[in-house]
Design an enzyme around this catalytic site. Structure first.
Site, PDB file in Angstrom:
ATOM      1  N   CYS A  35      88.779  49.453 100.026  1.00 55.53           N
ATOM      2  CA  CYS A  35      89.605  49.210 101.365  1.00 55.53           C
ATOM      3  C   CYS A  35      90.834  48.061 100.720  1.00 55.53           C
ATOM      4  CB  CYS A  35      88.904  48.020 102.227  1.00 55.53           C
ATOM      5  SG  CYS A  35      87.461  48.837 102.927  1.00 55.53           S
ATOM      6  N   GLY A  82      92.195  53.298 100.800  1.00 56.21           N
ATOM      7  CA  GLY A  82      91.303  53.740 101.865  1.00 56.21           C
ATOM      8  C   GLY A  82      91.904  54.691 102.821  1.00 56.21           C
ATOM      9  N   ASN A  99      87.692  43.246 102.242  1.00 52.40           N
ATOM     10  CA  ASN A  99      87.759  44.425 100.922  1.00 52.40           C
ATOM     11  C   ASN A  99      86.570  43.993 100.064  1.00 52.40           C
ATOM     12  OD1 ASN A  99      89.470  44.682  98.166  1.00 52.40           O
ATOM     13  ND2 ASN A  99      88.035  46.185  98.848  1.00 52.40           N
ATOM     14  N   GLY A 100      85.565  44.872  99.815  1.00 47.95           N
ATOM     15  CA  GLY A 100      84.617  44.340  98.986  1.00 47.95           C
ATOM     16  C   GLY A 100      83.260  44.657  99.553  1.00 47.95           C
ATOM     17  N   CYS A 140      87.509  42.941  88.822  1.00 48.20           N
ATOM     18  CA  CYS A 140      87.248  44.458  88.611  1.00 48.20           C
ATOM     19  C   CYS A 140      88.034  44.936  87.718  1.00 48.20           C
ATOM     20  CB  CYS A 140      87.188  45.034  89.937  1.00 48.20           C
ATOM     21  SG  CYS A 140      86.872  46.837  89.557  1.00 48.20           S
ATOM     22  N   TYR A 182      91.820  52.526  87.194  1.00 53.85           N
ATOM     23  CA  TYR A 182      91.665  53.583  88.297  1.00 53.85           C
ATOM     24  C   TYR A 182      92.321  53.453  89.623  1.00 53.85           C
ATOM     25  CZ  TYR A 182      89.001  57.609  90.408  1.00 53.85           C
ATOM     26  OH  TYR A 182      88.632  58.493  91.025  1.00 53.85           O
ATOM     27  N   SER A 237      96.537  60.246  87.282  1.00 59.09           N
ATOM     28  CA  SER A 237      95.871  59.458  86.880  1.00 59.09           C
ATOM     29  C   SER A 237      95.937  59.143  85.149  1.00 59.09           C
ATOM     30  CB  SER A 237      94.392  59.745  87.160  1.00 59.09           C
ATOM     31  OG  SER A 237      93.871  61.064  86.464  1.00 59.09           O
ATOM     32  N   ASP A 290      92.562  61.707  80.216  1.00 53.55           N
ATOM     33  CA  ASP A 290      92.362  61.348  81.707  1.00 53.55           C
ATOM     34  C   ASP A 290      91.953  59.980  81.763  1.00 53.55           C
ATOM     35  OD1 ASP A 290      92.190  61.558  84.466  1.00 53.55           O
ATOM     36  OD2 ASP A 290      90.490  63.162  84.353  1.00 53.55           O
ATOM     37  N   ASP A 291      91.978  59.390  83.033  1.00 58.74           N
ATOM     38  CA  ASP A 291      91.567  57.843  82.995  1.00 58.74           C
ATOM     39  C   ASP A 291      90.189  57.709  83.070  1.00 58.74           C
ATOM     40  OD1 ASP A 291      90.945  58.851  85.522  1.00 58.74           O
ATOM     41  OD2 ASP A 291      92.613  57.717  86.483  1.00 58.74           O
ATOM     42  N   CYS A 311      77.970  50.289  90.969  1.00 60.56           N
ATOM     43  CA  CYS A 311      78.584  48.979  90.944  1.00 60.56           C
ATOM     44  C   CYS A 311      78.321  47.850  91.994  1.00 60.56           C
ATOM     45  CB  CYS A 311      80.125  49.460  91.681  1.00 60.56           C
ATOM     46  SG  CYS A 311      81.103  47.961  92.334  1.00 60.56           S
ATOM     47  N   CYS A 327      85.079  41.591  85.355  1.00 59.45           N
ATOM     48  CA  CYS A 327      83.467  42.788  85.715  1.00 59.45           C
ATOM     49  C   CYS A 327      83.702  43.905  84.942  1.00 59.45           C
ATOM     50  CB  CYS A 327      83.334  42.693  87.083  1.00 59.45           C
ATOM     51  SG  CYS A 327      81.903  43.712  87.355  1.00 59.45           S
ATOM     52  N   CYS A 354      80.129  48.439  85.630  1.00 57.79           N
ATOM     53  CA  CYS A 354      79.691  49.842  85.655  1.00 57.79           C
ATOM     54  C   CYS A 354      79.708  50.226  84.164  1.00 57.79           C
ATOM     55  CB  CYS A 354      80.408  50.316  86.626  1.00 57.79           C
ATOM     56  SG  CYS A 354      82.362  50.064  86.375  1.00 57.79           S
TER      57      CYS A 354
HETATM   58  S1  SF4 Z   1      80.968  47.185  88.596  1.00 59.57           S
HETATM   59 FE1  SF4 Z   1      82.965  48.490  87.860  1.00 59.57          FE
HETATM   60  S2  SF4 Z   1      83.849  49.055  89.708  1.00 59.57           S
HETATM   61 FE2  SF4 Z   1      82.458  47.682  90.254  1.00 59.57          FE
HETATM   62  S3  SF4 Z   1      83.563  45.688  90.479  1.00 59.57           S
HETATM   63 FE3  SF4 Z   1      82.594  45.794  88.411  1.00 59.57          FE
HETATM   64  S4  SF4 Z   1      84.074  46.682  87.339  1.00 59.57           S
HETATM   65 FE4  SF4 Z   1      84.707  47.126  89.190  1.00 59.57          FE
END
Ligand code: SF4
Length: 498
Positions: free
Chosen positions: A20, A52, A129-130, A280, A286, A327, A389-390, A426, A484, A487
């Protein structure tokens, strides 16, 4: 001349989903203001549309003694929802807005934001957002206190949690900062919030700083020293279009208050056991618009450095470097600069096809009418190319692109991915497919290259991505800095708690 891919829009668009975008604006000086706050919010949301596209909404307040908010929200794009007349009807001195993709809740109209409630302490509007890490526990707590919830949305949950009187501490009536702090004690991940009461807006970032939020100062267009208002936004990319300047990010754990007199920090909450921040990292890779600023650096520059690192890690002989537009373009430029292999455009992306509501008939689908890309054949014929590509998610979009390029005469296609392989889900607001659907969990690089018809395939390493993000960061030596990468690595900032 262009050749077209047979990949459908549906296939291409089934990638990672952003979550979002949130936006808030308060007019400076005496109220009623001459600043067109609702129009500013509308433009701010337009700049956040990439975050979004399912629904959008705006809630406005006239401030002071007015207790009712004007609200308009619904399904669709910002431009479809907010006509000139709709924006004019939303007059006010302050307001917040939201653009949405659904994550935890469905995409029904009832989940559109901002959420507005009329509590015993006055009206409150919340945009989020989250995705709450411990939503289940918080939901049980709210329900156990006798409050009904009408949706599965985290955002309604947050709104109700803010209005509840905590059983364990004294909060004196509408002391919203104390209520927000109490909510932050209950849940530390993942949220960036804009919260409006009658005459002020709070910008709130979770203690890990997982989702972005920044502050801008809106200047008069006739007198550039005169301030017209304050804005808070998921990203800074829209600031120039509304005459605002980026001031800074809202700090992880910070509650910032925006009023007609300016902005101030109310409090900053730390993280349990002094854990590092967890912004993130995929925002850089991305999600964000390349012209946004995070942590004092432009997203575009980070993507450029991802390309440089990728070139250092996995160079291969080739005649040209190119990208899957748009991208991978910044990373491809970085790759080209580092290797002196010329950057050449090889794909044309049809920008309109994703927005059509026309569903092709079965006959037209067979003819491959729903096309996203065309190959610029004159740039491709006889060339050995590195295509950047990204990210690769399910791996079902790259195969048709490579076939398209080979049909146009490419002699070699080497895929380089400007991020590490996606292997985990995620749970913090991004819709990543299940682990089984993520192609990196099912195939090695060589297997995937064969599967999609590439001559070779390599990803950027996690260390390479970290270096690209941190190397030029203004305060890169701060112990606080942290991102973070769950993923990519499976290392989550906190244990999931149901
Ligand atoms: S898991 Fe990946 S997409 Fe989710 S917050 Fe962490 S870095 Fe971002």
């Amino acid at each position: 001349m262009t050749l077209q891919s047979s990949m459908s829009v549906e296939e291409y668009d089934r990638q990672l989903r952003h979550e979002c975008g949130v936006f808030g604006c308060v007019a400076s000086g005496p109220w009623p203001t001459n600043t067109d706050v609702s129009q500013v919010i509308c433009l701010g949301l337009l700049a956040l549309q990439h975050r979004g596209q399912e629904s959008a909404g705006i809630a406005m307040s006239e401030g002071d003694n007015h207790t009712q908010f004007k609200v308009k929200k619904g399904m669709g794009l910002v431009t479809n929802l907010f006509s000139d007349d709709a924006v004019k009807n939303l007059k006010g001195n302050l307001g917040i807005g939201h653009t949405r993709y659904s994550t935890s809740a469905g995409s029904e109209e009832v989940n559109c934001q901002p959420f507005v409630v009329h509590s015993a302490h006055g009206a409150l509007a919340v945009a989020h957002n989250g995705e709450l890490f411990n939503a289940g526990r918080l939901r049980r707590m709210v329900l156990a206190r006798g409050v009904g919830l009408s949706t599965h949305s985290d955002s309604e949950l947050i709104t109700q949690a803010l209005c509840l009187n905590p059983p364990d501490i004294e909060i004196d009536g509408p002391d919203w900062p104390a209520r927000i702090r109490h909510f932050m004690e209950l849940t530390k991940l993942s949220y960036s919030l804009v919260i409006m009461e009658k005459d002020r807006i709070f910008g709130v970032r979770d203690p890990y700083g997982n989702r972005p939020l920044c502050i801008g100062r809106m200047m008069s267009l006739t007198d550039t020293d005169k301030e017209e208002g304050w804005v808070v936004s998921s990203e800074s990319c829209g600031f120039l279009s509304i005459g605002a300047r980026y001031i800074r990010d809202v700090y992880p754990g910070e509650i910032v208050e925006l009023t007609r007199d300016g902005f101030q920090t109310i409090s900053i909450m730390g993280r349990p056991h002094n854990r590092p921040q967890a912004f993130c990292i995929f925002e850089y890779v991305y999600f964000a618009r390349p012209d946004s600023i995070y942590e004092g650096q432009m997203v575009y520059s980070v993507r450029l450095r991802c390309g440089i690192m990728l070139a250092r890690e996995s160079l291969v002989e080739a005649d040209i470097v190119s990208s899957v537009p748009e991208s991978g373009t910044a990373a491809a430029h970085g790759f080209s600069t580092e290797t002196n292999i010329p950057f050449v455009e090889v794909l044309y992306k049809n920008r309109y096809i994703g927005r059509t509501f026309i569903q092709p008939s079965a006959r037209l689908r067979k003819l491959g009418v729903a096309k996203k890309f065309g190959a610029i054949a004159e740039n491709v014929a006889g060339k050995r190319m590195i295509l950047i590509d990204d990210s690769i998610v399910r791996g079902n979009t790259m195969g048709p692109i490579i076939k398209l390029l080979r049909d146009a005469g490419a002699t070699e296609v080497h895929i380089r991915v400007a991020s590490p392989p996606l292997k985990f889900t995620c749970n913090m607001g991004i819709n990543i497919p299940t682990r089984d659907e993520l192609i990196a969990n099912r195939m090695t690089n060589d297997q995937l290259a064969k599967h999609i018809g590439a001559d070779s395939l390599a990803y950027l390493s996690v260390e390479g991505l970290r270096a690209a993000v941190i190397d030029k960061m203004p305060n890169k030596n701060s112990k606080e800095i942290g991102h973070c990468t769950a993923c990519l690595t499976g290392e989550y900032p906190e244990e999931l708690s149901f």
